[in-house]
Design an enzyme around this catalytic site. Sequence first.
Site, PDB file in Angstrom:
ATOM      1  N   ASP A   1      -0.166   6.580  -8.298  1.00  0.00           N
ATOM      2  CA  ASP A   1      -0.801   5.505  -7.531  1.00  0.00           C
ATOM      3  C   ASP A   1      -1.379   4.508  -8.542  1.00  0.00           C
ATOM      4  O   ASP A   1      -1.616   4.837  -9.713  1.00  0.00           O
ATOM      5  CB  ASP A   1      -1.877   6.040  -6.575  1.00  0.00           C
ATOM      6  CG  ASP A   1      -2.207   5.029  -5.471  1.00  0.00           C
ATOM      7  OD1 ASP A   1      -1.777   3.851  -5.576  1.00  0.00           O
ATOM      8  OD2 ASP A   1      -2.891   5.406  -4.508  1.00  0.00           O
TER       9      ASP A   1
HETATM   10  C1  BGC Z   1      -2.825   2.324  -2.825  1.00  0.00           C
HETATM   11  C2  BGC Z   1      -1.355   2.576  -2.563  1.00  0.00           C
HETATM   12  C3  BGC Z   1      -0.582   1.292  -2.744  1.00  0.00           C
HETATM   13  C4  BGC Z   1      -0.821   0.782  -4.147  1.00  0.00           C
HETATM   14  C5  BGC Z   1      -0.078  -0.506  -4.443  1.00  0.00           C
HETATM   15  C6  BGC Z   1      -3.060   1.642  -4.156  1.00  0.00           C
HETATM   16  O1  BGC Z   1      -4.369   1.206  -4.263  1.00  0.00           O
HETATM   17  O2  BGC Z   1      -3.540   3.531  -2.759  1.00  0.00           O
HETATM   18  O3  BGC Z   1      -1.166   3.085  -1.269  1.00  0.00           O
HETATM   19  O4  BGC Z   1       0.773   1.493  -2.481  1.00  0.00           O
HETATM   20  O5  BGC Z   1      -2.204   0.543  -4.318  1.00  0.00           O
HETATM   21  O6  BGC Z   1      -0.667  -1.562  -3.796  1.00  0.00           O
END
Ligand code: BGC
Length: 884
Positions: A292
Amino acid sequence: MAFGASAHVILLSLCVFGAPSHASDVVRPRDAVPSGYVALPYYPAPPGGWTNDWSASYAKARALVEEMTLAEKTNITAGSGIFMGKNYGIPCVGNTGSALRLGFPQLCLQDSALGVASTDNVTAFPAGITTGATWDKSLIYERAVAIGQEFRGKGVNIYLGPTVGPLGRKPLGGRNWEGFGADPVLQAIGGALTVKGVQEQGVIATIKHLVGNEQEMYRMYNPLQSGYSSNLDDRTMHELYIWPFAEGVRAGAASVMSAYNAINGSACSQNSYLLNGLLKDELGFQGFVMSDWLSHMSGVASALAGLDMDMPGDTQVPLLGSSYWMYELTRSVLNGSVPVDRLNDMATRIVAAWYQTGQDKDYPPPNFSSNTHDPYGLLYPAALLSPTGLVNQYVNVQADHYKIARKVAQDAITLLKNDDDLLPLSNSSSFKVFGTDAQVNPDGPNACGNRACNKGTLGMGWGSGVADYPYMDGPIDAIKRRTRNVTYYATDTFPSVSAPSPDDVAIVFISSDSGENSFTVEGNHGDRDASKLAAWHSGDTLVQKAAAKYSNVVVVVHTVGPLILEKWIDLPSVKAVLFAHLPGQEAGESLTNVLFGDVSPSGHLPYSITKAAGDLPDSVANLKGFALGQVQDTYTEGLYIDYRYLNKKSIKPRYAFGHGLSYTNFTFTNASIRRVTQLGSTPPSRPPKGPTPSYPTDIPAASEAYYPDGFNAIWRYLYSWLSKADADAATAAAAKGKPYPYPDGYGTEPKAGPPAGGGQGGNPALWDVAYEVTVTVGNAGDRRAGRAVAQAYVQFPEGIAWDTPVVQLRDFEKTAELRPGEAEAVTVRFTRKDVSVWDTTTQDWVVPSPEGRYRFWVGGASDRLEVACYSDTLTCEEGLESLV
Ligand code: BGC
């Protein structure tokens, strides 16, 4: 393996997994993690490619990766940096490096689970929770097909969805609405059908967030504080939280995103048990695992633990041009700390996923920018001194997807209460409509970035899980299209109104919002920590005041999850309550179609609504607050969340999981059961792993890592090359043979794989259908058509050695629209896995009593199960009192 277990089980499991010889160094919990919860080491990372369904893609991937230089391999395993563009200067939320010499492009990764984020000319679909509330497998799939077409049309390679974790353990959790409901099977069916529909369009789907991301606050590691640790035992992991991931992998998901938090003290992005053991070996995951955003926190350790892609490429503190991978991964391979075969596997998994979804043929490049709506913009926004170029081509990918979006929104609407058959409404009544939630945000539906405000109709939560609305059809506009006699009070404070007339109907709109922890909205830090389970903007008072004035009140609720309704639900004039969940762009007509009776409501609750927050155990009802050191979130409730807990404790909720009324009523008759597979207590042995690609394991020459001569680097862009001096120094270090201090429990002996594995999702025999139950669902009303959902729950035999929830959802089917007197036969299925428990000792799924009496319950809600069929006698009974 034993995530939490007795010492006995931990040691036994060590044997099972052939863990290191210094067991005593390994089985202790990490600091601060309660004893009994252990993240065991699991090494080496299992290479991908061993299932038949991926072998052709792996053969192609091997041929391509074999041609790659070291720097090309490392370049495709990480992002080029946050806010850094692609080679055409077209930034997505994540952009990998490329191996263009060989025709392998930079890959565009883009949110969100409900539509293409941060761009124009797309559909803003209803959220996951709304989709789950339809309980309609065909609709879930059709939504996914449409989403996949839109991501492809915009040139996105990797869809950052579906969200199947959080599961919804905590009603206050901020991102539950991105998923499909607080039950592993509802979540799993939603996720798996989404993976299928999206990937059939050639787009790689990402099941996220693996795992235990059940609250937003304190989720992230940063240099000053660790992300919280979700501490859960092995059985709970298997029977609840990993279940939807297993089904997503079984559906062929080509990518998985690790969660921010830790599991049993070990951060998910570098937890070897989670990634190497559970995901890649037991669940047989053949795609690649990405971190993530900004959760990557180690170079060598995360590679060894099974991470394959670092997103967005930067270290935890971004925009410094530094990364744990890219040039550092190149260096780590050259100096011998990351084994060459691990890098080969990382690159092969990524390239295989690209082939598996057919992206090698005619895949469009991205044609939008997530950073600006202008046609021209900075090609590398993070570089400051960036050239500009064409970044937005405004490709319209909406087709007629509004129809599917509207159908999902409509068929999700859940009728909780309908006294005196107030609904459907007659359009000759006089309507008084209250609440700002009835109208589109006057500043525009996209006025708040990332939807980080709750102003106007709530169509989605906030954070990365959103898309821009192309438009929003507001409820009040749709109501006004239906009937002339409407007065709208755009206020959340009850206004002064003239004396009601008897045919006045008041419609009160209220809402409750939540989202991602990156934004705080009205004091809520992602989770609903400030508003709790009350309606926002004093919505509960608005309902009470309307109910004091009018004798016919309809309450419409747009919400991310359950609310406590007790302040007004029993008021005699509150006759009808509709949960419209989060409808996306089609909020208006989807609602009026139900309100005015074009269709009967057919949604069902994807969670329970309790009478008090405290009806659930503390571990679930409360968020974890700040603690010095690592916040510990221990799943002491085990299997008992949502209705599983309420049933165990005989606590009656206000509305049970699966509840949902119609304008007609349904009967469940003519039940029959068929044994499809005769089960023993353990599944047949797993198939062995097939072959995986092999490559030379010599450390490559330093020259494969040198910066090209005369290369003009963009400031802060992440590259995989090293200077000649650095590359040569790394090679010299390898020659000295100074061993890298590998983690405790590190080993290189390949494993045959655990008994519960054997194919995508696990041992294929787990999906043998054990029993089939067929029921005739009839529309017993005489006036209105409607759709029913047959919900199928298992009750385990009495007297078994495992404590099991009273009933557990295992399957469901929704009928077509049935006219009065019409009926439809529906069949629901129970697989071997559905009638098994996870045995922490043998580390396998076990049917606790194959000859015992399983009761398979079918009905219209978890508390309205009228039919039971028995596995021992193969008979069924109808018209029963519901068990709970
Ligand atoms: C989130 C993800 C997301 C990623 C890209 C993160 O903060 O937890 O779900 O896909 O950012 O934006």
